[in-house]
Design an enzyme around this catalytic site. Sequence first.
Site, short mmCIF file in Angstrom:
data_model
loop_
_atom_site.label_atom_id
_atom_site.label_comp_id
_atom_site.label_asym_id
_atom_site.label_seq_id
_atom_site.Cartn_x
_atom_site.Cartn_y
_atom_site.Cartn_z
N GLU A 150 29.89 30.24 -3.98
CA GLU A 150 29.81 28.78 -3.77
C GLU A 150 31.05 27.93 -3.43
O GLU A 150 31.05 26.68 -3.19
CB GLU A 150 29.14 27.89 -4.76
CG GLU A 150 27.61 28.43 -4.97
CD GLU A 150 26.80 27.05 -4.33
OE1 GLU A 150 27.36 26.50 -3.44
OE2 GLU A 150 25.67 27.39 -4.53
N THR A 157 23.70 28.98 -1.38
CA THR A 157 23.07 27.67 -1.72
C THR A 157 22.27 27.72 -2.94
O THR A 157 21.23 28.48 -2.83
CB THR A 157 22.73 26.77 -0.72
OG1 THR A 157 22.54 25.29 -1.54
CG2 THR A 157 21.46 27.03 -0.13
N LYS A 168 31.72 29.13 1.67
CA LYS A 168 30.41 28.94 1.03
C LYS A 168 29.12 29.65 1.62
O LYS A 168 28.95 29.36 2.72
CB LYS A 168 29.95 27.55 1.15
CG LYS A 168 28.70 27.22 0.37
CD LYS A 168 28.60 25.61 0.18
CE LYS A 168 27.22 25.30 -0.25
NZ LYS A 168 26.92 25.60 -1.71
#
Length: 103
Positions: free
Chosen positions: A74, A24, A21
Site C-alpha cells: 500500500e 487495495t 501501490k
Amino acid sequence: MLLSKITFFERFEQDILSGAKTITLRDETESHVVAGQILPVSTFETDRWFCDIQIIDVMPVKLTELTDVHAEQENMTLPQLRSVIAEIYPGLEQLYMISFVVL
C-alpha cells in the site's frame, strides 16, 4: 454483480501510477471483482479517470492479520495503513485485499 469501475482517493493517485501501490483493501461491497478483470480507475472526490488496472487476485483478510508486507504493498507503514483503514471503514474487521497492476 461485478464492479464496473473502482475509485481511489486522489492522495493515492501517484502511488498507483508509479506502481508503488499494488493492492487495495476494500469492504465486502467493493470486493466483487475477479482475476483478469480490467477496470477504469477514477478519483473518489471528482470521478476523474486516471488509469486502467487489471485485477490479479482477491483475497479475504482481517484487519488484525495485516502485516508490514500489506503496508509495503500500500506504500505505507503498518500504523499508517491501520489508521487509514480505521478512517475509511471504522469498526470493520473483515476486509478484501485486491491485488492489481496498472495497464
